[in-house]
Scaffold this active site. Structure first.
Site: not given
Ligand code: NAI
Length: 326
Positions: A159, A187
């Site tokens: 952000d 966030h």
């Molecule tokens: P994604 O769905 O591509 O990857 C998430 C991965 O986490 C998947 O491979 C899944 O198998 C794994 N996962 C789920 N539960 C797990 C566990 N208990 N232990 C280990 N791995 C686990 O999602 P992406 O795009 O990589 O986003 C990840 C997170 O980041 C989402 O929650 C998203 O909302 C968040 N996010 C946060 C931002 C921020 O500014 N704080 C910005 C963009 C995304």
């Protein structure tokens, strides 16, 4: 050469993981003289994909990468962890209430907090990226009673970077000419992007833009940028989120420059009237591996109202996961 440090990344086979791991291994996060051991945590069904990512990491022959441990066991992943990037989270499914989402994530961040408590370095730096990031960080910290709460942060940096980029574009300045931006609070879309102390090339930002654009255009654009990316790309921000995570950890570990501050969600400590019990986005400087909340900024009534709204949302989130905090 320094001795290697252990960096744990959860959700390592996901979108953000794929944009993050190669930059950590190439030294963008901790410096080109800091070897790393990467512990990669995934859920069991994603271990095949994670194996592929590990193969690619090996194929880069990174000089700084001194160990690579893919696993689906949180205790193994967090053993001797010096830096933890908690990216994996439960996404919101159709029909899921915010409360259910918070609780489902408690099932991930509670056990990961316990594993950190058991095995991580006592001055571990944990950055929670997985959403809802602030409250997930609170859950992890509450489940790690032997670790100081200041070991846990949540990510506001995407952000923060978005705000800098929007202001640079509007004023025709370089991003490096912009300072003093803060993202307060959660966030989420209640965050408060604050330009009242921002500078563009040393001049007050608000002398270069009109207040109407600031309130009616800039603030909603920054707050809603995640949704705009999803609409345009068909997938959520990944490379920019990974880049922000690198920026956050680099500053925390290696320091911020001069008097410049960055936005970090850290345990509230009463600063600016935000009482303890939530992870709140604040302006922070970092030195010697520690962050400090910037004190003494004047807040006008508009800022106070926006900060109160985002605080109220974080208190509600906290109330929904109270049972996971003891
Ligand atoms: P994604 O769905 O591509 O990857 C998430 C991965 O986490 C998947 O491979 C899944 O198998 C794994 N996962 C789920 N539960 C797990 C566990 N208990 N232990 C280990 N791995 C686990 O999602 P992406 O795009 O990589 O986003 C990840 C997170 O980041 C989402 O929650 C998203 O909302 C968040 N996010 C946060 C931002 C921020 O500014 N704080 C910005 C963009 C995304």
């Amino acid at each position: 050469m320094k001795s290697p440090v252990t960096v744990t990344v959860t959700g390592a086979a996901g979108q953000i993981g794929y944009a993050l791991l190669f930059r950590i291994a190439s030294g963008d996060m901790l410096g080109k003289d800091q070897p790393v051991i990467l512990n990669l945590l995934e859920i069991t069904p994603a271990m095949g994909a994670l194996e592929g990512v590990a193969m690619e990491l090996n194929d880069c022959a990174f000089p700084l990468l001194q160990g690579l441990n893919p696993t689906d066991d949180a205790e193994r992943a967090f053993d001797k962890c010096d830096y933890g990037l908690l990216v994996g989270a439960m996404p919101r499914k159709q029909g899921m209430e915010r409360k259910d989402l918070l609780s489902a994530n408690g099932g991930i961040f509670g056990p990961q907090g316990k594993a950190l408590n058991k095995g991580a370095s006592r001055d571990v730096k944990v950055l929670v990226v997985g959403n809802p990031a602030n409250t997930n960080a609170l859950i992890a910290s509450a489940n790690a009673p032997d670790l100081d709460p200041s070991c846990f942060n949540a990510m506001m940096r995407l952000d923060h970077n978005r705000a800098i980029s929007q202001l640079a574009e509007k004023t025709g300045a370089a991003t490096t000419d912009i300072s003093g931006v803060t993202i307060w609070g959660n966030h989420s879309s209640t965050q408060f992007p604050d330009l009242y102390h921002a500078k563009v090339g040393g001049a007050e930002a608000l002398s270069k833009i009109d207040e109407e654009w600031y309130k009616d255009d800039f603030i909603p654009t920054v707050q809603q940028r995640g949704a705009a990316i999803i609409k345009a790309r068909g997938a959520s921000s990944a490379a920019s989120a990974a880049s922000a995570a690198i920026d956050h950890m680099r500053n925390w570990a290696l320091g911020t420059e001069g008097s410049e501050w960055v936005s970090m969600a850290v345990p509230a400590d009463g600063s600016y009237g935000i009482e303890p019990g939530i992870m709140f986005g604040y302006p922070c400087t970092c030195a010697n591996g520690k962050y400090e909340i910037v004190q003494g900024l004047d807040l006008n009534d508009f800022a106070k109202e926006k900060i109160a709204a985002t605080e109220a949302e974080l208190r509600e989130e906290r109330a929904a996961v109270e049972h996971l905090l003891s």
